[in-house]
Design a protein around this motif. Structure first.
Motif, PDB file in Angstrom:
ATOM      1  N   GLY A   1      36.229  34.629  37.967  1.00  0.00           N
ATOM      2  CA  GLY A   1      35.534  34.388  39.235  1.00  0.00           C
ATOM      3  C   GLY A   1      36.458  34.365  40.443  1.00  0.00           C
ATOM      4  O   GLY A   1      36.141  33.729  41.454  1.00  0.00           O
ATOM      5  N   LEU A   2      37.580  35.033  40.369  1.00  0.00           N
ATOM      6  CA  LEU A   2      38.505  35.083  41.515  1.00  0.00           C
ATOM      7  C   LEU A   2      38.286  36.374  42.300  1.00  0.00           C
ATOM      8  O   LEU A   2      38.081  37.434  41.708  1.00  0.00           O
ATOM      9  N   PRO A   3      38.347  36.287  43.645  1.00  0.00           N
ATOM     10  CA  PRO A   3      38.240  37.527  44.439  1.00  0.00           C
ATOM     11  C   PRO A   3      39.481  38.400  44.206  1.00  0.00           C
ATOM     12  O   PRO A   3      40.555  37.883  43.854  1.00  0.00           O
ATOM     13  N   TYR A   4      39.312  39.695  44.443  1.00  0.00           N
ATOM     14  CA  TYR A   4      40.398  40.633  44.127  1.00  0.00           C
ATOM     15  C   TYR A   4      41.682  40.334  44.895  1.00  0.00           C
ATOM     16  O   TYR A   4      42.770  40.531  44.368  1.00  0.00           O
ATOM     17  N   GLU A   5      41.541  39.857  46.141  1.00  0.00           N
ATOM     18  CA  GLU A   5      42.779  39.641  46.914  1.00  0.00           C
ATOM     19  C   GLU A   5      43.603  38.491  46.345  1.00  0.00           C
ATOM     20  O   GLU A   5      44.753  38.317  46.704  1.00  0.00           O
TER      21      GLU A   5
ATOM     22  N   ALA B   1      39.630  40.570  34.921  1.00  0.00           N
ATOM     23  CA  ALA B   1      40.019  39.214  35.343  1.00  0.00           C
ATOM     24  C   ALA B   1      39.081  38.695  36.429  1.00  0.00           C
ATOM     25  O   ALA B   1      38.702  37.514  36.437  1.00  0.00           O
ATOM     26  N   HIS B   2      38.694  39.572  37.341  1.00  0.00           N
ATOM     27  CA  HIS B   2      37.762  39.176  38.411  1.00  0.00           C
ATOM     28  C   HIS B   2      36.467  38.626  37.800  1.00  0.00           C
ATOM     29  O   HIS B   2      35.979  37.571  38.204  1.00  0.00           O
TER      30      HIS B   2
ATOM     31  N   SER C   1      46.125  31.710  43.101  1.00  0.00           N
ATOM     32  CA  SER C   1      46.034  33.123  42.725  1.00  0.00           C
ATOM     33  C   SER C   1      46.478  33.314  41.284  1.00  0.00           C
ATOM     34  O   SER C   1      47.112  32.440  40.688  1.00  0.00           O
ATOM     35  N   LEU C   2      46.132  34.483  40.779  1.00  0.00           N
ATOM     36  CA  LEU C   2      46.453  34.846  39.399  1.00  0.00           C
ATOM     37  C   LEU C   2      47.377  36.061  39.424  1.00  0.00           C
ATOM     38  O   LEU C   2      47.170  36.987  40.215  1.00  0.00           O
TER      39      LEU C   2
END
Ligand code: NAD
Ligand code: MG
Length: 360
Positions: free
Chosen positions: A202-206, A197-198, A142-143
C-alpha cells in the motif's frame, strides 16, 4: 498439518517448495499442477491424488481443499489460482508476481472479501514483509528493493546489441526459471517487483526505490520516519522465503546457514542505469498510470521475452516492444476479470505485432 497445493510444481520455485515440504512433518502436499510437464512421478512418490497439467487450476483447488496455495506458476496464467485463494480467504503464498501486477486492484478487492493472508514468496517482498510486520504504515518513510543488476550490469546499450539467449540466461546470483532470468537481465523483473510491492504494502510509487546491490545479500530495506532503517539479510536462496511463507507465522528451521561475518562482508549499492535498462522506468510509469497499464506492461513483456527466447527478437527489442505496446493501449481500468482478460489479450496482440516488425 498444513495441506499445500503446489502450483508450478516442476519449476524452480515449485521444486524447492517440494524440498521444504518433504523435509517437514507439519507440511503436506494435497495437489500438484504444472503447465506441460508430467507430474506422475512427483504425485506417486507423495501419494497425491489431485493432479493437473495445464488448463484452469480452480477445479483442482476446489477438489483438493488446500490450507495454503503456493502459486509458483509463471506468468498471467497464474491469475485464476491467485484470485481463487484470495476470494476464499485461503492463505496464498505468492511467487507468481505477474498475477498481482496484472490484476492488482481486483486481487486486493478479492482479498478484502476473502479476509485471508497474502504472503509474498518473492525474496525482496518476503524481506520487506518481515521488516514491516506489526508496524503502522504511517511510521514508514519508504521501501528500498534491491536488484542484483543481472548479468549485464555495468554495460552500455551498444554493448547489449548482440547479446545472446545464453548470455542473458547466465544470472550472477540466482538460479531461476528462464522467464524471470531474462526479466532480471532487462530489469523488467525489478519493474514487476516495484508494482508488486505497491499492491502488497500500500505504498505510493514515489516511496518505493530500487537500488542495485550486486551480491543479493540485502533483500530489502525499510526506512522509517524517525531516520531508522531496517534491512533483511541472507545468502540468496529462495528456500528461505518459500519456507517462511509456508510455515508462517512459525518460521520453521531450514538446513540453510545464516550469514558468516568472520571473513568480512561488504555491502555495495549503486543506482540503476535506467538508460541501458528502460524496462524499469517503463514499469514505474505503467504503475503510476494505473488502470490496466500494469496488465499491459506484463502482457507485452511476456510476449517479448518469449520472442527473445525463441530467437525472434533481439535483447534490446524486449524494451522496444513493451514501450510500443504501452503507447498503443488505452489503459482504462478493468471493472471485472473479463475486462482484465481483454486488456491482457489486446496488449498481447499489439506486442506480437510490434515484435514481428523487429525480427532480427
Ligand atoms: P519455472 O519456469 O522454473 O517454472 C514455472 C512452473 O509453472 C513450471 O512448473 C511450469 O510447468 C508451470 N506452468 C507454466 N504455465 C502453467 C500453466 N498455464 N498452468 C500451470 N502451471 C504452469 O519458473 P520459476 O522460476 O519457478 O518462477 C515461477 C514464478 O515464481 C514466476 O512468477 C517468477 O517470477 C516467480 N519467482 C521465481 C523466483 C525464482 O527464484 N525462480 C524468485 C522469485 C519469484
Ligand atoms: Mg525477487
Amino acid at each position: 498439518m498444513k495441506r499445500i497445493a503446489v502450483l508450478g510444481a516442476t519449476g524452480s520455485i515449485g521444486r524447492q517448495a517440494l524440498e521444504i515440504i518433504d523435509a517437514s512433518s507439519e507440511l503436506d502436499v494435497c495437489a500438484l499442477a504444472s503447465g506441460s510437464n508430467d507430474l506422475d512421478a512427483l504425485a506417486a512418490e507423495r501419494g497425491v491424488e489431485h493432479v493437473q497439467v495445464g488448463g484452469d487450476l480452480t477445479s483442482l483447488l476446489d477438489e483438493s481443499e488446500p490450507d495454503v496455495v503456493l502459486n509458483a506458476v509463471v506468468g498471467f496464467a497464474g491469475l485464476p489460482a491467485t484470485l481463487w485463494a484470495l476470494e476464499r480467504g485461503v492463505t496464498l503464498a505468492l511467487a507468481n508476481k505477474e498475477s498481482l501486477v496484472a490484476a492488482g486492484e481486483l486481487a486486493l478487492a478479492a482479498q478484502e472479501r476473502g479476509g485471508g493472508l497474502l504472503l509474498p514468496v518473492d525474496s525482496e517482498h518476503s524481506a520487506a514483509f518481515q521488516c514491516l510486520e506489526g508496524r503502522a504504515l504511517e511510521t514508514v518513510d519508504s521501501l528500498v528493493l534491491t536488484a542484483s543488476g543481472g548479468p549485464f550490469r555495468g554495460r552500455t546499450r551498444e554493448e547489449l546489441e548482440g547479446v545472446t539467449r545464453a548470455d542473458a540466461l547466465a544470472h550472477p546470483t540466482w538460479r531461476m526459471g528462464p522467464k524471470i532470468t531474462i526479466d532480471s537481465a532487462t530489469l523488467a523483473n525489478k519493474g514487476l517487483e516495484l508494482i508488486e510491492a505497491h499492491f502488497l504494502f500500500g505504498l505510493p510509487y514515489e516511496r518505493i526505490e530500487v537500488v542495485v546491490h550486486p551480491t543479493s545479500v540485502v533483500h530489502a530495506i525499510v526506512r522509517f520516519r524517525d531516520g531508522a532503517s531496517l534491512a533483511h539479510l541472507g545468502y540468496p536462496d529462495m528456500r528461505v522465503p518459500i519456507s517462511y511463507a509456508l510455515t508462517y507465522p512459525d518460521r520453521a528451521s531450514t538446513p540453510l546457514d545464516g550469514l558468516d561475518f568472520s571473513q568480512g562482508l561488504s555491502l555495495e549499492f549503486e543506482p540503476p542505469d535506467l538508460e541501458t535498462f528502460p524496462l524499469l522506468g517503463l514499469a514505474r510509469h505503467a504503475g503510476e498510470s494505473g488502470g490496466t497499464y500494469p496488465c499491459a506492461f506484463n502482457a507485452a513483456n511476456e510476449v517479448a521475452v518469449a520472442a527473445f527466447l525463441a530467437g525472434r527478437l533481439p535483447f534490446l527489442g524486449i524494451a522496444g516492444v513493451v514501450a510500443e505496446t504501452l503507447e498503443a493501449v488505452d489503459g482504462a481500468p478493468a471493472a471485472d476479470l473479463d475486462d482484465l482478460v481483454q486488456a491482457d489479450a489486446e496488449a498481447r496482440r499489439l506486442a506480437e505485432s510490434a515484435a514481428g516488425a523487429l525480427v532480427p
